[in-house]
Design a protein around this motif. Structure first.
Motif, short mmCIF file in Angstrom:
data_model
loop_
_atom_site.label_atom_id
_atom_site.label_comp_id
_atom_site.label_asym_id
_atom_site.label_seq_id
_atom_site.Cartn_x
_atom_site.Cartn_y
_atom_site.Cartn_z
N PRO A 162 49.45 28.78 35.87
CA PRO A 162 48.24 28.79 35.04
C PRO A 162 48.59 28.59 33.56
O PRO A 162 49.59 29.13 33.07
N ARG A 163 47.77 27.83 32.86
CA ARG A 163 47.98 27.58 31.44
C ARG A 163 47.17 28.58 30.62
O ARG A 163 46.06 28.95 31.01
N GLU B 232 45.54 28.12 27.96
CA GLU B 232 44.29 27.54 27.49
C GLU B 232 43.35 27.17 28.63
O GLU B 232 42.27 26.62 28.41
N GLY B 233 43.73 27.48 29.87
CA GLY B 233 42.92 27.15 31.04
C GLY B 233 43.51 26.00 31.82
O GLY B 233 44.25 25.18 31.29
N GLY B 234 43.19 25.94 33.09
CA GLY B 234 43.76 24.92 33.94
C GLY B 234 45.14 25.28 34.43
O GLY B 234 45.60 26.43 34.30
N TRP B 235 45.85 24.29 35.00
CA TRP B 235 47.13 24.55 35.67
C TRP B 235 48.14 23.46 35.35
O TRP B 235 47.77 22.30 35.15
N ASP C 196 42.69 20.52 35.32
CA ASP C 196 41.70 21.51 34.90
C ASP C 196 41.45 22.58 35.96
O ASP C 196 41.05 23.71 35.65
N TYR C 197 41.68 22.20 37.23
CA TYR C 197 41.30 23.11 38.32
C TYR C 197 42.25 22.90 39.50
O TYR C 197 42.78 21.80 39.69
N PRO D 122 40.89 32.49 36.89
CA PRO D 122 40.05 31.32 36.59
C PRO D 122 40.64 30.02 37.11
O PRO D 122 41.85 29.91 37.34
N ASP D 123 39.74 29.05 37.32
CA ASP D 123 40.13 27.67 37.64
C ASP D 123 40.90 27.56 38.96
O ASP D 123 41.79 26.72 39.11
#
Length: 505
Positions: free
Chosen positions: A105-106, A108-111, A129-130, A378-379
């Motif tokens: 996982p990043r 800032e979101g996403g992977w 992103d997902y 998330p994501d």
């Protein structure tokens, strides 16, 4: 969104098809050289066929070919899935022979997704992103760690999972011991027995098995692959009909199960073979419903297969230089090849340990709302972690749920309520299956309950006439065709405008 999908079985292909339809930029990674998941040619073993009939085991948009037999072989299922890929032009979005080694996982979101060629090579990292995990709940065979295995192998013995035995010739003239009594155990025992010198099935516990055709005539799909068949077993939240079945009509329901036990016992000569399982026939659905393997009990009767019940292997070793298996009942069996049909591990080794810990409870169960959505991560979504009688249809429903979730089209309970509902279900599953619930992912026999719950939350319109018909007739996945198009038409207006503008560009 840019979406990575891990796996290209029924769940992975469904996710590619559905998420592409919603306009997402997707890529699916599969470490096998072909699509299929459990049906990949790399996992094919002698005797492997479907549990379902061909008309109930398909994706909604593509029936199985009419020329297929009632119970398709593994090669035929894999061919069908290749046809699905061609039919919907999914090849550009598949990366076969590609293993996902890490998914991080990043902040800032996403992977960050790290991949490499399955045969080895340089790793490559990409950003998405997902992430959709669709690697399946049967991803890694479970093989017990037997004492004495080194001595056993030094004497020439081999220990294999069923998916590692690809032809009967591998057992030619050898003493074979198959561990387990589920469908895969009996399938491979029957598949190897003609070539093997001897075949022994070692069963810690016998389970009830359903003949494919009761009395040699009535296809079991009319009994078990209907809503009524599912309703014979008490659900966590029974519907109105099931409340009657398990209330005023419970004596009738008990009689039906008793009759099924009587027919199975008589048809397969279980008494004379000493193979009547303990407990009532209701236990057939403890964690799955196993079909009788064609020819298995006939081979037991003729002596080409022997079943040693209520025991297990305690140690592997060698006697006079020959490999053997030592059993808990004090006996020893010659064993050139030990095939461990002892189930699977549900693993996500590409996810960091801290993410894995957040995905599971203290008992190791996956904590997933609707068997799809983790809480507080998330994501990320899971597709295909709702194994059922109708796994292709269940996977499609889960993929549609994910697509609608990404569109903001679902009205979900608050996280704490989700967690309460998950915990309630897991406790119930653990109790009713005696712990055999595949870390909370095996839904059998409550397949249609799961599909209903997912599609109700999505808001898919379903014909009352079709649902009523399914109480007495086998589930027809093609009845659910068009649910993706229905939800596409109901997307928020701003999403449709954005998708249209993207298409014009």
């Amino acid at each position: 969104m840019k979406i990575a999908i891990i796996g290209a079985g029924f769940a992975g292909l469904s996710a590619v098809r559905v998420l592409r339809s919603f306009g997402h930029d997707v890529v699916a990674y599969e470490k096998c050289p072909d699509v299929g998941g459990v049906w990949s040619a790399t996992r094919r073993y002698p005797g492997l066929t479907t549990q379902n009939t061909k008309d109930t085991y398909s994706l909604s948009e593509l029936p199985m070919p009419k020329h297929f037999p009632q119970w398709p072989t593994s090669a035929q299922v894999q061919d069908y899935m290749e046809h699905y890929v061609d039919r919907f032009d999914l090849t550009p979005y598949l990366r076969l022979s590609t293993e996902v080694t890490r998914a991080d996982p990043r902040a800032e979101g996403g992977w960050s997704i790290t991949t490499r060629p399955a045969e080895g090579g340089e790793e490559v990292t990409s950003e998405v992103d997902y992430l959709v995990v669709a690697n399946g709940i049967f991803c890694e065979p479970f093989v017990p760690q037997y004492d004495g295995r080194a001595e056993f192998e030094a004497a020439g013995g081999r220990v294999r999972a069923p998916s590692e035995v690809h032809s009967a010739e591998e057992a030619a003239g050898q003493d074979v011991v198959v561990v387990g009594y589920g469908k895969s155990a009996c399938d491979i025992a029957a598949g190897l027995s003609d070539a093997a010198g001897s075949t022994t099935v070692v069963a810690r516990q016998l389970i009830w098995k359903m003949p494919r055709k009761l009395g040699g005539a009535l296809n079991y799909k009319y009994l078990m692959l209907t809503r009524l068949g599912e309703g014979l077993f008490e659900y966590l939240r029974p519907n109105k009909v099931e409340k009657v079945l398990h209330g005023p009509l419970k004596p009738v329901r008990n009689s039906m199960l008793g009759q099924l036990a009587w027919v199975a016992t008589k048809q397969d000569s279980l008494k004379s073979l000493g193979l009547v399982p303990e407990g009532g026939f209701e236990r057939i659905a403890r964690s799955t419903v196993s079909l009788t393997t064609d020819g298995f009990f006939a081979k037991v009767k003729e002596g080409s297969i022997s079943v040693v019940r209520d025991t297990h292997i305690t140690r592997l070793g060698a006697v006079d230089g020959r490999p053997v298996a030592e059993l808990a009942d004090g006996t020893t069996r010659p064993a050139d090849l030990v095939v461990c049909a002892t189930g699977f591990r549900q693993e996500v080794p590409f996810l960091p340990q801290d993410v894995q810990q957040r995905l599971t409870d203290e008992r190791g169960n996956f904590v997933l709302y609707r068997q799809i959505q983790p809480i507080g991560i998330p994501d990320l979504s899971f597709c295909g972690y709702n194994s059922s009688f109708f796994s292709p249809l269940s996977a499609e429903a889960a993929a549609l749920w994910i697509a609608c979730h990404l569109e903001g089209m679902l009205s979900l309970p608050e996280p704490e309520e989700q967690r309460r509902l998950i915990e309630e279900r897991l406790r119930w599953m653990e109790e009713r299956t005696e712990g055999h619930h595949a870390r909370g992912t095996n839904l059998i026999p409550f397949s249609m309950h799961n599909v209903d719950e997912i599609l109700d939350e999505v808001g898919v319109t379903r014909s009352k006439a079709t649902t009523a018909k399914e109480w007495l007739m086998p589930i027809d996945p093609s009845s659910y065709r068009g649910m993706v198009e229905e939800m596409l038409a109901r997307r928020p207006a701003q999403t449709q405008v954005a998708a249209s503008a993207e298409g014009r560009s």
